[in-house]
Design a protein around this motif. Structure first.
Motif, PDB file in Angstrom:
ATOM      1  N   ARG A  85      45.368  28.869  48.383  1.00 14.42           N
ATOM      2  CA  ARG A  85      44.472  29.972  48.005  1.00 14.42           C
ATOM      3  C   ARG A  85      45.137  31.315  48.266  1.00 14.42           C
ATOM      4  O   ARG A  85      45.040  32.238  47.458  1.00 14.42           O
ATOM      5  N   SER A  86      45.854  31.425  49.390  1.00 10.37           N
ATOM      6  CA  SER A  86      46.549  32.670  49.720  1.00 10.37           C
ATOM      7  C   SER A  86      47.626  32.965  48.682  1.00 10.37           C
ATOM      8  O   SER A  86      47.769  34.112  48.242  1.00 10.37           O
ATOM      9  N   ARG A  87      48.406  31.945  48.294  1.00  9.74           N
ATOM     10  CA  ARG A  87      49.439  32.132  47.263  1.00  9.74           C
ATOM     11  C   ARG A  87      48.827  32.623  45.969  1.00  9.74           C
ATOM     12  O   ARG A  87      49.335  33.541  45.334  1.00  9.74           O
ATOM     13  N   THR A  88      47.718  32.003  45.579  1.00 10.12           N
ATOM     14  CA  THR A  88      47.037  32.397  44.338  1.00 10.12           C
ATOM     15  C   THR A  88      46.589  33.849  44.423  1.00 10.12           C
ATOM     16  O   THR A  88      46.769  34.615  43.465  1.00 10.12           O
ATOM     17  N   LEU A  89      46.020  34.233  45.562  1.00 14.00           N
ATOM     18  CA  LEU A  89      45.587  35.623  45.730  1.00 14.00           C
ATOM     19  C   LEU A  89      46.760  36.595  45.685  1.00 14.00           C
ATOM     20  O   LEU A  89      46.681  37.659  45.064  1.00 14.00           O
ATOM     21  N   VAL A  90      47.877  36.235  46.340  1.00 15.68           N
ATOM     22  CA  VAL A  90      49.054  37.107  46.343  1.00 15.68           C
ATOM     23  C   VAL A  90      49.588  37.283  44.926  1.00 15.68           C
ATOM     24  O   VAL A  90      49.908  38.403  44.513  1.00 15.68           O
ATOM     25  N   LEU A  91      49.677  36.185  44.162  1.00 15.09           N
ATOM     26  CA  LEU A  91      50.160  36.283  42.783  1.00 15.09           C
ATOM     27  C   LEU A  91      49.242  37.160  41.945  1.00 15.09           C
ATOM     28  O   LEU A  91      49.708  37.982  41.146  1.00 15.09           O
ATOM     29  N   CYS A  92      47.957  37.006  42.133  1.00 12.96           N
ATOM     30  CA  CYS A  92      46.979  37.827  41.410  1.00 12.96           C
ATOM     31  C   CYS A  92      47.165  39.304  41.769  1.00 12.96           C
ATOM     32  O   CYS A  92      47.167  40.181  40.893  1.00 12.96           O
ATOM     33  N   LEU A  93      47.345  39.585  43.056  1.00 20.33           N
ATOM     34  CA  LEU A  93      47.559  40.964  43.498  1.00 20.33           C
ATOM     35  C   LEU A  93      48.853  41.538  42.929  1.00 20.33           C
ATOM     36  O   LEU A  93      48.903  42.700  42.513  1.00 20.33           O
ATOM     37  N   LEU A  94      49.914  40.721  42.895  1.00 17.20           N
ATOM     38  CA  LEU A  94      51.188  41.187  42.331  1.00 17.20           C
ATOM     39  C   LEU A  94      51.033  41.544  40.856  1.00 17.20           C
ATOM     40  O   LEU A  94      51.557  42.567  40.402  1.00 17.20           O
ATOM     41  N   ARG A  95      50.326  40.698  40.100  1.00 18.70           N
ATOM     42  CA  ARG A  95      50.103  40.991  38.681  1.00 18.70           C
ATOM     43  C   ARG A  95      49.354  42.301  38.518  1.00 18.70           C
ATOM     44  O   ARG A  95      49.696  43.141  37.688  1.00 18.70           O
ATOM     45  N   ARG A  96      48.333  42.497  39.346  1.00 19.02           N
ATOM     46  CA  ARG A  96      47.568  43.743  39.257  1.00 19.02           C
ATOM     47  C   ARG A  96      48.419  44.950  39.656  1.00 19.02           C
ATOM     48  O   ARG A  96      48.318  46.011  39.060  1.00 19.02           O
ATOM     49  N   MET A  97      49.256  44.786  40.677  1.00 24.26           N
ATOM     50  CA  MET A  97      50.116  45.888  41.096  1.00 24.26           C
ATOM     51  C   MET A  97      51.102  46.257  39.994  1.00 24.26           C
ATOM     52  O   MET A  97      51.364  47.446  39.763  1.00 24.26           O
ATOM     53  N   ARG A  98      51.672  45.250  39.331  1.00 22.20           N
ATOM     54  CA  ARG A  98      52.596  45.526  38.217  1.00 22.20           C
ATOM     55  C   ARG A  98      51.884  46.296  37.120  1.00 22.20           C
ATOM     56  O   ARG A  98      52.437  47.247  36.554  1.00 22.20           O
TER      57      ARG A  98
END
Length: 194
Positions: free
Chosen positions: A136-149
């Motif tokens: 779940r943490s990995r999924t959240l981090v990836l989602c945050l990275l996409r939003r940051m980009r």
């Protein structure tokens, strides 16, 4: 308690149950000899109607009640609202539908059925829960990275637009600032009336 009207009763009240005279608590007197005498009276268990055959001195009734097999007890299984006689509680717990699934007594948080309890391994359960949280943490981090980009791209686009807007404003300022100087250098025009 002996009341000022000389009547004697077991419980304190605001009025005498016999003559209805108002009684002040300060005027009530404990009658210890009667208390001991009453405490020795043999009484039936309060669960006599449920089948308990025990009779004991009134002073010991509470002690018996704490172990009476006919005393109604709440089922300890989470979610069960049944009240069963103490003597039947063990059997009820085995057959209780709410008892089919209980939390691990060691505290790992797992909910276990009767078959799972024997083979339950807290370490394995905690590792499984940890792995699920990691995923779940990995999924959240990836989602945050996409939003940051996306935010970064939007910010760069806005910077470029602001730079272009700044250049346009500089050109306009230069034109506006340059116009009065040209007018000042040009000879004055004569106005003709008429």
């Amino acid at each position: 308690m002996r009341l000022p009207c000389s009547h004697i009763f077991c419980k304190r009240q605001k009025t005498c149950p016999c003559c209805r005279k108002e009684v002040k608590q300060k005027k009530m007197v404990h009658v210890n000899k009667l208390r001991k005498l009453i405490g020795r009276l043999e009484v039936k268990c309060k669960n006599a109607e449920a089948g308990c055959l025990v009779t004991c001195p009134l002073a010991h009734r509470k002690g018996h009640q704490d172990s009476c097999p006919f005393e109604l007890m709440a089922c300890p299984n989470e979610g069960c609202t049944s009240r069963v006689p103490r003597g039947n509680l063990a059997e009820h717990r085995q057959n209780c539908q709410h008892g089919a699934h209980q939390r691990c007594p060691l505290g790992c948080g797992a909910t276990l059925g009767p078959a799972e309890r024997a083979s339950h391994n807290c370490y394995r359960e905690l590792r499984k829960a940890w792995c699920q949280r990691q995923e779940r943490s990995r999924t959240l981090v990836l989602c945050l990275l996409r939003r940051m980009r996306k935010v970064y791209r939007s910010a760069n686009h806005i910077r470029r637009q602001l730079a272009q807007l700044g250049e346009l404003l500089e050109e306009d300022d230069a034109l506006l600032l340059g116009a009065p100087q040209e007018e000042a250098e040009a000879p004055p025009r004569r106005q003709h009336w008429g």
